[in-house]
Design an enzyme around this catalytic site. Structure first.
Site, PDB file in Angstrom:
ATOM      1  N   ASP A   1     -20.895  16.503 -32.103  1.00  0.00           N
ATOM      2  CA  ASP A   1     -19.689  16.760 -32.889  1.00  0.00           C
ATOM      3  C   ASP A   1     -18.474  16.676 -31.954  1.00  0.00           C
ATOM      4  O   ASP A   1     -18.506  17.202 -30.837  1.00  0.00           O
ATOM      5  CB  ASP A   1     -19.821  18.170 -33.493  1.00  0.00           C
ATOM      6  CG  ASP A   1     -18.724  18.512 -34.489  1.00  0.00           C
ATOM      7  OD1 ASP A   1     -18.141  17.590 -35.085  1.00  0.00           O
ATOM      8  OD2 ASP A   1     -18.474  19.726 -34.676  1.00  0.00           O
ATOM      9  N   HIS A   2     -17.415  16.026 -32.390  1.00  0.00           N
ATOM     10  CA  HIS A   2     -16.178  15.917 -31.605  1.00  0.00           C
ATOM     11  C   HIS A   2     -16.400  15.433 -30.174  1.00  0.00           C
ATOM     12  O   HIS A   2     -15.867  16.023 -29.225  1.00  0.00           O
ATOM     13  CB  HIS A   2     -15.406  17.244 -31.596  1.00  0.00           C
ATOM     14  CG  HIS A   2     -14.783  17.545 -32.921  1.00  0.00           C
ATOM     15  ND1 HIS A   2     -13.615  16.965 -33.330  1.00  0.00           N
ATOM     16  CD2 HIS A   2     -15.207  18.306 -33.957  1.00  0.00           C
ATOM     17  CE1 HIS A   2     -13.331  17.378 -34.560  1.00  0.00           C
ATOM     18  NE2 HIS A   2     -14.285  18.186 -34.971  1.00  0.00           N
TER      19      HIS A   2
ATOM     20  N   HIS B   1      -9.970  23.549 -38.823  1.00  0.00           N
ATOM     21  CA  HIS B   1     -11.062  24.240 -38.126  1.00  0.00           C
ATOM     22  C   HIS B   1     -10.741  25.731 -37.999  1.00  0.00           C
ATOM     23  O   HIS B   1      -9.587  26.117 -38.022  1.00  0.00           O
ATOM     24  CB  HIS B   1     -11.262  23.642 -36.734  1.00  0.00           C
ATOM     25  CG  HIS B   1     -11.707  22.213 -36.752  1.00  0.00           C
ATOM     26  ND1 HIS B   1     -10.920  21.198 -36.291  1.00  0.00           N
ATOM     27  CD2 HIS B   1     -12.839  21.639 -37.195  1.00  0.00           C
ATOM     28  CE1 HIS B   1     -11.566  20.044 -36.429  1.00  0.00           C
ATOM     29  NE2 HIS B   1     -12.737  20.287 -36.982  1.00  0.00           N
ATOM     30  N   GLY B   2     -11.784  26.506 -37.841  1.00  0.00           N
ATOM     31  CA  GLY B   2     -11.591  27.933 -37.588  1.00  0.00           C
ATOM     32  C   GLY B   2     -11.509  28.741 -38.869  1.00  0.00           C
ATOM     33  O   GLY B   2     -12.093  28.377 -39.886  1.00  0.00           O
TER      34      GLY B   2
ATOM     35  N   HIS C   1     -14.386  17.788 -42.237  1.00  0.00           N
ATOM     36  CA  HIS C   1     -14.462  18.791 -41.162  1.00  0.00           C
ATOM     37  C   HIS C   1     -13.748  20.067 -41.606  1.00  0.00           C
ATOM     38  O   HIS C   1     -12.969  20.052 -42.549  1.00  0.00           O
ATOM     39  CB  HIS C   1     -13.773  18.267 -39.899  1.00  0.00           C
ATOM     40  CG  HIS C   1     -14.609  17.318 -39.114  1.00  0.00           C
ATOM     41  ND1 HIS C   1     -14.957  17.543 -37.809  1.00  0.00           N
ATOM     42  CD2 HIS C   1     -15.168  16.132 -39.452  1.00  0.00           C
ATOM     43  CE1 HIS C   1     -15.688  16.531 -37.366  1.00  0.00           C
ATOM     44  NE2 HIS C   1     -15.824  15.661 -38.346  1.00  0.00           N
ATOM     45  N   GLY C   2     -13.975  21.137 -40.860  1.00  0.00           N
ATOM     46  CA  GLY C   2     -13.240  22.384 -41.116  1.00  0.00           C
ATOM     47  C   GLY C   2     -13.545  22.958 -42.484  1.00  0.00           C
ATOM     48  O   GLY C   2     -12.657  23.467 -43.165  1.00  0.00           O
TER      49      GLY C   2
ATOM     50  N   SER D   1     -15.717  25.473 -43.318  1.00  0.00           N
ATOM     51  CA  SER D   1     -15.984  26.914 -43.435  1.00  0.00           C
ATOM     52  C   SER D   1     -14.794  27.577 -44.116  1.00  0.00           C
ATOM     53  O   SER D   1     -13.652  27.417 -43.684  1.00  0.00           O
ATOM     54  CB  SER D   1     -16.181  27.542 -42.051  1.00  0.00           C
ATOM     55  OG  SER D   1     -17.445  27.186 -41.532  1.00  0.00           O
TER      56      SER D   1
ATOM     57  N   ASN E   1     -19.132  19.430 -42.654  1.00  0.00           N
ATOM     58  CA  ASN E   1     -19.392  20.211 -41.448  1.00  0.00           C
ATOM     59  C   ASN E   1     -19.140  21.706 -41.650  1.00  0.00           C
ATOM     60  O   ASN E   1     -18.102  22.083 -42.199  1.00  0.00           O
ATOM     61  CB  ASN E   1     -18.457  19.761 -40.321  1.00  0.00           C
ATOM     62  CG  ASN E   1     -18.791  18.381 -39.793  1.00  0.00           C
ATOM     63  OD1 ASN E   1     -19.677  17.708 -40.291  1.00  0.00           O
ATOM     64  ND2 ASN E   1     -18.062  17.968 -38.771  1.00  0.00           N
TER      65      ASN E   1
ATOM     66  N   THR F   1     -17.900  27.653 -38.307  1.00  0.00           N
ATOM     67  CA  THR F   1     -17.413  29.040 -38.257  1.00  0.00           C
ATOM     68  C   THR F   1     -18.264  29.987 -39.105  1.00  0.00           C
ATOM     69  O   THR F   1     -18.615  31.087 -38.672  1.00  0.00           O
ATOM     70  CB  THR F   1     -15.941  29.090 -38.726  1.00  0.00           C
ATOM     71  OG1 THR F   1     -15.175  28.194 -37.906  1.00  0.00           O
ATOM     72  CG2 THR F   1     -15.364  30.490 -38.602  1.00  0.00           C
TER      73      THR F   1
HETATM   74 ZN   LIG Z   1     -14.509  19.131 -36.733  1.00  0.00          ZN
END
Ligand SMILES: [Zn+2]
Length: 283
Positions: free
Chosen positions: A81-82, A179-180, A207-208, A210, A229, A232
């Site tokens: 990932d990343h 993200h986060g 992405h991001g 959560s 994805n 978190t």
């Molecule tokens: Zn990501």
């Protein structure tokens, strides 16, 4: 069995569902994600960021995920990932990772294309699919820079040129997620996503995720997302289960006991996402 993400994502695209990609941080995460995949009979992607790789090493994660994959008939992919550069991606492939992401979203468009293409060429020769990113996912992934207030959205026309030039096999798009941990309720720009989908044929990645409400994710899948994805939420779940056990049993010094509670919490979160993504019973 350990497989690449290529057919996994193409099958998801054809079947109008998405495969969950869950960030694993240690052995317990790997075991819990596998347990959920078996319970739901779902294909699954386990992935590690460079930060996690720095913690233990590519070889440790490959060893753990390979062992997990060999215990089951469920398709399991191990994804970087990343990926933060050409070297890291090549190291991952040579270690045995079956899928990589090269993240050039922090550099200008032209440089992002050059970097992505430099990874896609050798990866294709080795049969390994490559996810790239165009546009920005907000927040802070791993120990990377904070995307801050830059325009985060993927330009659909740039996406067409990007995919043609680079040969990437899936594309992470900026459509409003971060993200986060979210401070307010996140909002996915479904119209932008639809426009990208209408112009780009390869599987799209979210992405991001959560903290994003399930109904928004569900709609995003209808609009072309094939990989989703989650990082978190798994971290929070494990810590919650682990700490709850330790609060009740402060004298415990056997890490297996609180870890079991942490794994149970991860399994719940992952299973429920597999149902929402539509990947349950697709293995
Ligand atoms: Zn990501």
């Amino acid at each position: 069995m350990l497989v690449t993400t290529k057919d996994m994502l193409l099958d998801a695209q054809k079947g109008h569902y998405a495969v969950g990609a869950f960030n694993v941080e240690n052995l317990e995460f790997v075991m819990a994600v596998l347990a959920a995949a078996e319970e739901r009979h779902s294909p699954v992607i386990m992935q590690t960021t460079p930060g996690t790789v720095k913690y233990a090493g590519l070889d440790y994660f490959y060893g753990m995920v390979k062992a997990a994959a060999e215990r089951t008939d469920i398709p399991v992919a191990l994804h970087l990932d990343h990926g933060d550069g050409f070297d890291r991606c090549m190291q991952a492939i040579h270690t045995g990772y079956t899928s990589v992401m090269i993240d050039g979203s922090h550099v200008p468009f032209e440089q992002n294309m050059e970097l992505t293409e430099s990874v896609c060429k050798p990866a294709a020769a080795m049969g390994i699919p490559v996810e790239a990113e165009l546009g920005k996912v907000g927040g802070k992934e791993d120990d990377g820079p904070d995307a801050g207030k830059e325009n985060p959205f993927t330009d659909p026309d740039e996406a067409v040129e990007f995919v043609e030039r680079t040969g990437c096999t899936s594309l992470a798009v900026g459509v409003g997620t971060a993200h986060g941990v979210y401070k307010g309720t996140p909002h996915i720009e479904q119209e932008i996503l639809k426009e990208i989908r209408s112009k780009v044929s390869i599987p799209l990645v979210l992405h991001g995720t959560s903290g994003v409400p399930d109904d928004q994710v569900f709609t995003a899948i209808e609009n072309g997302i094939c990989k989703v994805n989650y990082a978190t939420e798994l971290r929070q779940a494990f810590t919650k289960g682990y700490m709850a056990y330790m609060a009740e049993n402060p004298d415990c010094f056997d890490p297996k006991k609180p870890s079991k509670e942490g794994m149970a919490e991860i399994q719940k979160v992952v299973s429920s996402h597999m149902d929402n993504l539509g990947s349950s019973h697709k293995a």
